[in-house]
Enzyme design. Sequence first.
Site, PDB file in Angstrom:
ATOM      1  N   PRO A   1       0.768  -1.259   0.000  1.00 35.76           N
ATOM      2  CA  PRO A   1       0.000   0.000   0.000  1.00 35.76           C
ATOM      3  C   PRO A   1       0.796   1.306   0.000  1.00 35.76           C
ATOM      4  O   PRO A   1       0.604   2.147  -0.861  1.00 35.76           O
ATOM      5  CB  PRO A   1      -0.867  -0.127   1.258  1.00 35.76           C
ATOM      6  CG  PRO A   1      -0.977  -1.590   1.531  1.00 35.76           C
ATOM      7  CD  PRO A   1       0.344  -2.165   1.086  1.00 35.76           C
TER       8      PRO A   1
ATOM      9  N   LYS B   1       2.819   9.166 -12.000  1.00 33.82           N
ATOM     10  CA  LYS B   1       1.665   8.434 -11.465  1.00 33.82           C
ATOM     11  C   LYS B   1       0.839   9.335 -10.528  1.00 33.82           C
ATOM     12  O   LYS B   1      -0.398   9.348 -10.576  1.00 33.82           O
ATOM     13  CB  LYS B   1       2.170   7.176 -10.735  1.00 33.82           C
ATOM     14  CG  LYS B   1       1.200   6.529  -9.780  1.00 33.82           C
ATOM     15  CD  LYS B   1       0.030   5.857 -10.458  1.00 33.82           C
ATOM     16  CE  LYS B   1      -0.969   5.444  -9.393  1.00 33.82           C
ATOM     17  NZ  LYS B   1      -2.004   4.579  -9.808  1.00 33.82           N
TER      18      LYS B   1
ATOM     19  N   LYS C   1      -4.377   8.744   0.115  1.00 33.78           N
ATOM     20  CA  LYS C   1      -2.917   8.607   0.258  1.00 33.78           C
ATOM     21  C   LYS C   1      -2.186   9.300  -0.908  1.00 33.78           C
ATOM     22  O   LYS C   1      -1.235  10.044  -0.699  1.00 33.78           O
ATOM     23  CB  LYS C   1      -2.573   7.114   0.287  1.00 33.78           C
ATOM     24  CG  LYS C   1      -1.125   6.774   0.012  1.00 33.78           C
ATOM     25  CD  LYS C   1      -0.954   5.306  -0.348  1.00 33.78           C
ATOM     26  CE  LYS C   1      -1.565   4.937  -1.664  1.00 33.78           C
ATOM     27  NZ  LYS C   1      -0.816   4.405  -2.717  1.00 33.78           N
TER      28      LYS C   1
HETATM   29  N1  LIG Z   1      -6.424  -0.934  -6.552  1.00 33.90           N
HETATM   30  C1  LIG Z   1      -6.130  -0.195  -7.600  1.00 33.90           C
HETATM   31  O1  LIG Z   1      -6.976   0.039  -8.492  1.00 33.90           O
HETATM   32  C2  LIG Z   1      -4.748   0.372  -7.794  1.00 33.90           C
HETATM   33  C3  LIG Z   1      -4.433   0.881  -9.060  1.00 33.90           C
HETATM   34  C4  LIG Z   1      -3.165   1.390  -9.262  1.00 33.90           C
HETATM   35  C5  LIG Z   1      -2.255   1.433  -8.221  1.00 33.90           C
HETATM   36  N2  LIG Z   1      -2.606   0.964  -6.986  1.00 33.90           N
HETATM   37  C6  LIG Z   1      -1.599   1.017  -5.923  1.00 33.90           C
HETATM   38  O2  LIG Z   1      -1.097  -0.296  -5.737  1.00 33.90           O
HETATM   39  C7  LIG Z   1      -0.743  -0.497  -4.356  1.00 33.90           C
HETATM   40  C8  LIG Z   1      -1.492  -1.708  -3.822  1.00 33.90           C
HETATM   41  O3  LIG Z   1      -2.876  -1.460  -3.985  1.00 33.90           O
HETATM   42  P1  LIG Z   1      -3.980  -2.602  -3.748  1.00 33.90           P
HETATM   43  O4  LIG Z   1      -5.271  -1.962  -4.115  1.00 33.90           O
HETATM   44  O5  LIG Z   1      -3.548  -3.871  -4.377  1.00 33.90           O
HETATM   45  O6  LIG Z   1      -3.870  -2.708  -2.149  1.00 33.90           O
HETATM   46  P2  LIG Z   1      -4.322  -3.920  -1.188  1.00 33.90           P
HETATM   47  O7  LIG Z   1      -4.414  -3.310   0.160  1.00 33.90           O
HETATM   48  O8  LIG Z   1      -5.504  -4.612  -1.763  1.00 33.90           O
HETATM   49  O9  LIG Z   1      -3.087  -4.943  -1.232  1.00 33.90           O
HETATM   50  C9  LIG Z   1      -1.854  -4.723  -0.589  1.00 33.90           C
HETATM   51  C10 LIG Z   1      -1.293  -6.070  -0.165  1.00 33.90           C
HETATM   52  O10 LIG Z   1       0.028  -5.870   0.387  1.00 33.90           O
HETATM   53  C11 LIG Z   1       0.169  -6.773   1.472  1.00 33.90           C
HETATM   54  N3  LIG Z   1       1.282  -6.301   2.312  1.00 33.90           N
HETATM   55  C12 LIG Z   1       1.335  -5.182   3.075  1.00 33.90           C
HETATM   56  N4  LIG Z   1       2.542  -5.096   3.677  1.00 33.90           N
HETATM   57  C13 LIG Z   1       3.260  -6.169   3.266  1.00 33.90           C
HETATM   58  C14 LIG Z   1       4.566  -6.638   3.549  1.00 33.90           C
HETATM   59  N5  LIG Z   1       5.398  -5.965   4.372  1.00 33.90           N
HETATM   60  N6  LIG Z   1       4.974  -7.780   2.974  1.00 33.90           N
HETATM   61  C15 LIG Z   1       4.150  -8.479   2.158  1.00 33.90           C
HETATM   62  N7  LIG Z   1       2.889  -8.087   1.855  1.00 33.90           N
HETATM   63  C16 LIG Z   1       2.452  -6.939   2.409  1.00 33.90           C
HETATM   64  C17 LIG Z   1      -1.194  -6.773   2.130  1.00 33.90           C
HETATM   65  O11 LIG Z   1      -1.385  -7.911   2.970  1.00 33.90           O
HETATM   66  C18 LIG Z   1      -2.116  -6.774   0.909  1.00 33.90           C
HETATM   67  O12 LIG Z   1      -2.427  -8.092   0.485  1.00 33.90           O
HETATM   68  C19 LIG Z   1      -1.071   0.814  -3.633  1.00 33.90           C
HETATM   69  O13 LIG Z   1       0.086   1.601  -3.557  1.00 33.90           O
HETATM   70  C20 LIG Z   1      -2.105   1.445  -4.560  1.00 33.90           C
HETATM   71  O14 LIG Z   1      -2.160   2.858  -4.432  1.00 33.90           O
HETATM   72  C21 LIG Z   1      -3.833   0.401  -6.765  1.00 33.90           C
END
Ligand SMILES: NC(=O)c1ccc[n+]([C@@H]2O[C@H](COP(=O)([O-])OP(=O)(O)OC[C@H]3O[C@@H](n4cnc5c(N)ncnc54)[C@H](O)[C@@H]3O)[C@@H](O)[C@H]2O)c1
Length: 288
Positions: free
Chosen positions: A66, A168, A236
């Site tokens: 995240p 981004k 964020k």
């Molecule tokens: N969801 C979207 O549409 C989207 C689109 C583009 C970018 N993003 C970016 O991508 C990133 C992830 O987003 P998401 O929606 O997949 O979030 P999410 O919260 O669904 O997934 C994050 C994952 O990271 C894991 N995690 C956290 N700390 C960890 C660690 N130390 N070691 C291993 N695993 C760990 C969590 O358990 C979780 O499964 C964010 O920075 C977000 O801004 C998301």
Amino acid sequence: MKIGFIGLGLMGEAMSRNLVAKSGHTVQVFDVDRAKVDHLVAHGAEAAGSVREVGAACDVVFSMVPKSEHVEAVYADLLTVARAGQVLVDISTIAPDVSAALAARVAATGAVMLDAPVVKSRPAAIAGTLGFYVGGDAGAFAQVRPLLECMGSKIIHLGANGTGLVMKLCHNVLVAEIQNGVNEILTVAQHFGIPLDSFAEAVSYGGATNFYLTSKLDTLRREDFTPAFSAENMHKDIGYFRQMTGPAGLKLPGVEAAAAVYAHAMATGLGGQDFSVTRKAVEDMSRG
Ligand SMILES: NC(=O)c1ccc[n+]([C@@H]2O[C@H](COP(=O)([O-])OP(=O)(O)OC[C@H]3O[C@@H](n4cnc5c(N)ncnc54)[C@H](O)[C@@H]3O)[C@@H](O)[C@H]2O)c1
């Protein structure tokens, strides 16, 4: 070659599955949530018990977690096993200066780090049609490009470390500003008796047509805000953008308006829902 993938959430789950299906390489995965690792193993990945295990075993390591602090925690472990010839690709959306500082520490080990945040959301992650904005060494970028192509269809190299993230954040804050305009003017149209579908149809014929309204129309219609991209994540990103632009002394009233809407969404407990839930926050704020 062995590929590592750390962080199997909304985006990482779908992206790592595409790597398993298309890359032709073994994909080793880790998440702090063991159930998410087991789920990927059922789809052909290899399990790892820790970040360090992934770093020790893999030639290329993707991370999709995240926030800046999560990437820093992951890299604290990756740095203990980083080595020449290894490429570490953080695809999370975090602060550009944090990423650039990590890249310098990675470079000291002989490995190379790239920032390669993604645009578009879970449906594109599933379809393998994400966009990647890449910052860092051009040679390492060329090396990992075939892997990025397993997950995305538009891949742009912006420049030095951190520039992928600068782009981004610019992209996402532009989305937040477009969204703010849609939310606010939709509130006005509905106040004066124009229903959502008529509003959307009318806008689609004019100069105000936009991807946000088109792609979120069904979500808004059903008021089903199951997250594809959470309000918390956009909150964020606006925060990182303001941290980036503040010291430059830039006055950005549209960004401040979007920030106020997201602050309201967070304060009223909407953070875990899809970012289109700000429709409710704007409606709420319009009543004073
Ligand atoms: N969801 C979207 O549409 C989207 C689109 C583009 C970018 N993003 C970016 O991508 C990133 C992830 O987003 P998401 O929606 O997949 O979030 P999410 O919260 O669904 O997934 C994050 C994952 O990271 C894991 N995690 C956290 N700390 C960890 C660690 N130390 N070691 C291993 N695993 C760990 C969590 O358990 C979780 O499964 C964010 O920075 C977000 O801004 C998301």
